[in-house]
Design a protein around this motif. Structure first.
Motif, PDB file in Angstrom:
ATOM      1  N   GLN A 117       0.820  -1.204   0.000  1.00 20.82           N
ATOM      2  CA  GLN A 117       0.000   0.000   0.000  1.00 20.82           C
ATOM      3  C   GLN A 117       0.860   1.264   0.000  1.00 20.82           C
ATOM      4  O   GLN A 117       0.487   2.273  -0.605  1.00 20.82           O
ATOM      5  N   CYS A 118       2.008   1.224   0.674  1.00 24.37           N
ATOM      6  CA  CYS A 118       2.931   2.360   0.604  1.00 24.37           C
ATOM      7  C   CYS A 118       3.466   2.539  -0.814  1.00 24.37           C
ATOM      8  O   CYS A 118       3.603   3.666  -1.308  1.00 24.37           O
TER       9      CYS A 118
ATOM     10  N   ALA B 277       0.649   3.980  -2.773  1.00 23.30           N
ATOM     11  CA  ALA B 277       0.410   5.371  -2.388  1.00 23.30           C
ATOM     12  C   ALA B 277       1.453   6.294  -2.998  1.00 23.30           C
ATOM     13  O   ALA B 277       1.122   7.410  -3.441  1.00 23.30           O
TER      14      ALA B 277
ATOM     15  N   THR C 285      -9.283   1.639  -1.729  1.00 24.11           N
ATOM     16  CA  THR C 285      -8.950   3.057  -1.696  1.00 24.11           C
ATOM     17  C   THR C 285     -10.190   3.864  -1.336  1.00 24.11           C
ATOM     18  O   THR C 285     -11.267   3.663  -1.912  1.00 24.11           O
TER      19      THR C 285
ATOM     20  N   SER D  79      -6.998   7.576   1.251  1.00 23.31           N
ATOM     21  CA  SER D  79      -6.379   6.385   1.827  1.00 23.31           C
ATOM     22  C   SER D  79      -6.240   5.358   0.710  1.00 23.31           C
ATOM     23  O   SER D  79      -7.235   4.851   0.187  1.00 23.31           O
TER      24      SER D  79
ATOM     25  N   THR E 210       0.135   5.203   3.892  1.00 23.91           N
ATOM     26  CA  THR E 210      -0.909   4.943   2.898  1.00 23.91           C
ATOM     27  C   THR E 210      -1.860   6.126   2.721  1.00 23.91           C
ATOM     28  O   THR E 210      -2.772   6.061   1.921  1.00 23.91           O
TER      29      THR E 210
END
Length: 402
Positions: free
Chosen positions: A274-275, A278, A349, A380, A315
């Motif tokens: 997720q990072c 993002a 998301t 997010s 995130t």
């Protein structure tokens, strides 16, 4: 793994992080189940009267009542303790139960609290409205400015409270420098670490005393249950905090504890992906919107500090449209893939308008002071293909003239 290996601290202290996340805290019953059992019980039975008396006296370990102990909840607490690197952990029914307990359990009338101004809306309400009702004085400072924390100290200052990265402004607090100031004043430092999780940031390693979580967010990771936790020194967790929770009852259910246990197994993997997603989305938005806040980008005003404390950007990001609430709501309405939701940390998301949702209960002047403007949107990022998220955001931005 043997039945009680996960609960044997002499054994688990040698385990590496990924192993702790999957097996830490596990206590198998006599049935030898692979997955942790859910103990849905309010109370417990005993073979003799002296056993229960000894447990209530504290002379003998064991379960007495599920407001105080539950085997499934205990497994969650021990696993999160291992991941965080804390002495002890106490689970709570929600993130706000955790924040409230972390503060009220150690404060009394006449004490003084210094808090960073950028906090989740309900946390800011605790500082501005609840604590003063009980005679606790509070001072709100710009959490980014270390000197402001020092200037706010009084002889009766007992506690510093911060959220870093902050919700939704992504303000970064210098945990080490602020903790040093607090400790020089004899104050305790409480950090809301929900945005970063222990995967990206472990505040205890930078001098903080207590860490609190909304486990509803990334720790669960799939938007399923409410949960919270407070971690810190065993003396505090088993002393003031236990006394507070014993008598006020912000108890985490066994089922919710089991769900978050499953979330912890994949926390590191999810956060890494997720990072990564993002960062991809943030790079697109940074060149596309009037303003973007994301700690991993050099455009973030505290990028260097964020990357010194965190191992990734997280995130969550906040973007700003050009023309206030109408344009922000229009962008939300134009989304097709991304969900309009005030939650964060989901595998999906999500986007929200903080001024009209998570921070709507705060006075408009307080929101402006925090930097939560009508043009701000919080995003997010989940586990979808980031290209699809970007396509959806691109279409929505175009629909509102951006």
């Amino acid at each position: 793994m043997k039945r009680m290996s996960g609960a044997n601290r002499e054994e688990t202290k040698g385990w590496r992080p990924a192993t702790r996340a999957v097996r830490g805290g596990t206590m198998r019953s006599e049935f030898g189940e692979t997955s942790e059992a859910i103990f849905l019980t309010s109370g417990y039975c005993y073979d003799d009267a002296e056993t229960v008396a000894a447990r209530f006296r504290g002379d003998e370990k064991g379960m007495t009542y599920s407001r105080l102990q539950n085997p499934t909840v205990a497994m969650f607490e021990e696993r999160l303790r291992l991941i965080e690197g804390a002495e002890a952990c106490r689970a709570m029914a929600s993130g706000m139960a955790a924040m409230t307990a972390a503060l009220l359990s150690q404060l009394r009338a006449g004490d003084h609290v210094v808090a960073g101004r950028a906090l989740f809306g309900s946390c800011r309400w605790l500082v501005d409205s609840l604590l003063p009702k009980f005679g606790v004085e509070t001072t709100v400072v710009d959490g980014r400015e270390v000197d402001d924390w020092k200037a706010a100290v009084r002889p009766n200052t007992k506690l510093f409270f911060m959220e870093t990265p902050a919700n939704p402004t992504l303000d970064i607090c210098d945990i080490r420098a602020i903790s040093d100031i607090a400790h020089d004043a004899g104050a305790v430092v409480v950090v809301d670490n929900a945005f970063a999780t222990p995967v990206l940031q472990r505040p205890l390693e930078f001098g903080a005393d207590i860490v609190a979580y909304s486990a509803t967010k990334m720790l669960d990771g799939q938007g399923r249950v409410l949960a919270g936790a407070v971690l810190g020194p065993e003396e505090f967790i088993e002393g003031d905090l236990l006394a507070f929770t014993r008598n006020t009852g912000p108890t985490l259910s066994a089922f919710n504890a089991w769900v978050v246990l499953k979330g912890l197994e994949t926390l590191e993997l999810r956060m890494a992906k997720q990072c990564e997603n993002a960062l991809t989305v943030a790079r697109f938005l940074d060149a596309r919107v009037p303003r973007l806040l994301y700690p991993a980008l050099p455009s973030h005003p505290q990028h260097n500090l964020a990357m010194a404390q965190m191992s990734g950007g997280g995130t969550i990001m906040s973007l700003f449209v050009a023309d206030g609430r109408k344009q922000a709501h229009g962008l939300l309405d134009a989304l097709s893939l991304v969900d309009i939701s005030n939650n964060i940390g989901d595998s999906r998301t999500l986007m929200t308008h903080p001024a009209s949702t998570t921070h709507a209960g705060l006075d408009e002047k307080v929101r402006e002071e925090m930097g939560v403007t009508e043009s701000m949107l919080r995003l997010s990022v989940g586990l979808e293909d980031p290209a699809d998220v970007i396509d959806d955001l691109d279409r929505a931005l175009s629909a509102v003239g951006l």
